[in-house]
Enzyme design. Structure first.
Site, PDB file in Angstrom:
ATOM      1  N   CYS A  42     -72.359 -22.911  26.956  1.00 54.95           N
ATOM      2  CA  CYS A  42     -70.970 -23.040  27.178  1.00 54.95           C
ATOM      3  C   CYS A  42     -70.553 -24.167  26.544  1.00 54.95           C
ATOM      4  O   CYS A  42     -70.821 -25.305  26.925  1.00 54.95           O
ATOM      5  CB  CYS A  42     -70.720 -22.742  28.656  1.00 54.95           C
ATOM      6  SG  CYS A  42     -68.646 -22.632  28.634  1.00 54.95           S
ATOM      7  N   LEU A  43     -69.539 -24.193  25.493  1.00 56.82           N
ATOM      8  CA  LEU A  43     -68.878 -25.218  24.891  1.00 56.82           C
ATOM      9  C   LEU A  43     -68.300 -26.259  26.084  1.00 56.82           C
ATOM     10  O   LEU A  43     -68.060 -27.339  25.807  1.00 56.82           O
ATOM     11  CB  LEU A  43     -67.926 -24.724  24.078  1.00 56.82           C
ATOM     12  CG  LEU A  43     -68.323 -24.193  22.619  1.00 56.82           C
ATOM     13  CD1 LEU A  43     -67.235 -23.767  21.866  1.00 56.82           C
ATOM     14  CD2 LEU A  43     -69.206 -24.853  22.056  1.00 56.82           C
ATOM     15  N   HIS A  50     -68.980 -13.282  29.069  1.00 58.14           N
ATOM     16  CA  HIS A  50     -69.105 -14.572  29.223  1.00 58.14           C
ATOM     17  C   HIS A  50     -67.642 -15.129  28.879  1.00 58.14           C
ATOM     18  O   HIS A  50     -66.902 -15.858  30.010  1.00 58.14           O
ATOM     19  CB  HIS A  50     -69.963 -15.468  28.307  1.00 58.14           C
ATOM     20  CG  HIS A  50     -69.781 -16.889  28.141  1.00 58.14           C
ATOM     21  ND1 HIS A  50     -70.727 -17.656  29.043  1.00 58.14           N
ATOM     22  CD2 HIS A  50     -68.797 -17.890  28.120  1.00 58.14           C
ATOM     23  CE1 HIS A  50     -70.475 -19.052  28.748  1.00 58.14           C
ATOM     24  NE2 HIS A  50     -69.340 -19.172  28.294  1.00 58.14           N
ATOM     25  N   GLU A  51     -66.673 -14.558  28.016  1.00 60.52           N
ATOM     26  CA  GLU A  51     -65.369 -15.207  27.619  1.00 60.52           C
ATOM     27  C   GLU A  51     -64.473 -14.556  28.753  1.00 60.52           C
ATOM     28  O   GLU A  51     -63.662 -15.359  29.196  1.00 60.52           O
ATOM     29  CB  GLU A  51     -65.078 -14.566  26.284  1.00 60.52           C
ATOM     30  CG  GLU A  51     -65.758 -15.412  25.280  1.00 60.52           C
ATOM     31  CD  GLU A  51     -66.137 -16.853  25.355  1.00 60.52           C
ATOM     32  OE1 GLU A  51     -65.253 -17.362  25.996  1.00 60.52           O
ATOM     33  OE2 GLU A  51     -67.269 -17.227  24.823  1.00 60.52           O
ATOM     34  N   HIS A  91     -64.181 -16.581  31.815  1.00 62.58           N
ATOM     35  CA  HIS A  91     -63.676 -17.722  31.705  1.00 62.58           C
ATOM     36  C   HIS A  91     -62.106 -17.565  32.141  1.00 62.58           C
ATOM     37  O   HIS A  91     -61.494 -18.309  32.662  1.00 62.58           O
ATOM     38  CB  HIS A  91     -63.604 -18.308  30.043  1.00 62.58           C
ATOM     39  CG  HIS A  91     -64.693 -19.227  29.718  1.00 62.58           C
ATOM     40  ND1 HIS A  91     -65.038 -20.281  30.482  1.00 62.58           N
ATOM     41  CD2 HIS A  91     -65.630 -19.094  28.975  1.00 62.58           C
ATOM     42  CE1 HIS A  91     -65.815 -21.108  29.996  1.00 62.58           C
ATOM     43  NE2 HIS A  91     -66.353 -20.392  29.040  1.00 62.58           N
ATOM     44  N   GLY A 108     -67.942 -17.887  20.932  1.00 64.14           N
ATOM     45  CA  GLY A 108     -66.743 -17.218  21.559  1.00 64.14           C
ATOM     46  C   GLY A 108     -65.948 -18.474  21.994  1.00 64.14           C
ATOM     47  O   GLY A 108     -66.672 -19.702  22.288  1.00 64.14           O
ATOM     48  N   GLN A 167     -60.302 -22.615  27.939  1.00 63.21           N
ATOM     49  CA  GLN A 167     -60.830 -23.845  27.518  1.00 63.21           C
ATOM     50  C   GLN A 167     -60.528 -24.725  26.580  1.00 63.21           C
ATOM     51  O   GLN A 167     -60.967 -25.790  26.376  1.00 63.21           O
ATOM     52  CB  GLN A 167     -62.214 -23.476  26.491  1.00 63.21           C
ATOM     53  CG  GLN A 167     -63.329 -22.459  27.481  1.00 63.21           C
ATOM     54  CD  GLN A 167     -64.675 -22.051  26.655  1.00 63.21           C
ATOM     55  OE1 GLN A 167     -64.442 -20.925  25.928  1.00 63.21           O
ATOM     56  NE2 GLN A 167     -65.552 -22.936  26.662  1.00 63.21           N
TER      57      GLN A 167
HETATM   58 NI    NI Z   1     -68.186 -20.836  27.890  1.00 64.98          NI
END
Ligand code: NI
Length: 164
Positions: free
Chosen positions: A94-95, A136-137, A140, A46, A51
């Site tokens: 998380c990226l 999670h997204e 963000h 995701g 991000q």
């Molecule tokens: Ni993330």
């Protein structure tokens, strides 16, 4: 399409509340495609627009590689959780926080409403990994990172019993 640079903590854009998308135009379509390419290149499941330094309410997800029952690629604009059920604890990464994982309690099932990439209303019922990824997204989009959800029991050293 183009690969975008993924912002990592403590980039300020990650802490901002993203703005709703009012108009899905050609630039927005290009952003969807670039986000998708960037997510796959990073082997993520995701990615949220903040991000990649765009403070707009857009997420892309694909959990199908890790959960065969899950739908494949999704683009959701202005996603909103309208209903949820149950609680479940699991580990997340998380990226934007490379090398970091923590256990997070999430809702087990979520209903998410939003728009697809053509601007049509959609409602998704999600369980398992997709439910977790959606939460999670969406976090963000509200400037919330895993760091804000750290389970203290996970990070505190165990309390030592006094030796007798
Ligand atoms: Ni993330």
């Amino acid at each position: 399409m183009a690969l975008l640079k993924i912002k990592t903590y403590p980039a300020k854009v990650l802490k901002r509340i993203a703005s709703p998308v009012k108009d899905i135009d050609g630039d927005t379509q290009k952003l969807f495609d670039d986000m998708i390419e960037t997510m796959y290149a990073a082997e993520g499941i995701g990615l949220a627009a903040p991000q990649v330094a765009v403070s707009k309410r857009i997420v892309v997800l694909d959990t199908s590689a890790r959960d065969k029952a899950a739908p494949s690629l999704m683009v959701i604009v202005n996603p909103e959780i309208v209903y949820s059920e149950g609680d479940i604890l699991s580990t997340e990464g998380c990226l934007s926080l490379p090398e970091f994982t923590t256990t997070v309690e999430r809702r087990a099932i979520v209903f998410v409403r939003g728009l697809d990439r053509e601007g049509r209303q959609i409602e998704i019922e999600a369980a398992r990994l997709l439910a977790r990824a959606l939460q999670h997204e969406i976090d963000h989009l509200n400037g919330i990172l895993l760091l804000d959800k750290v389970n203290m029991e996970d990070t505190m050293p165990p309390i030592k019993k006094a030796a007798n």
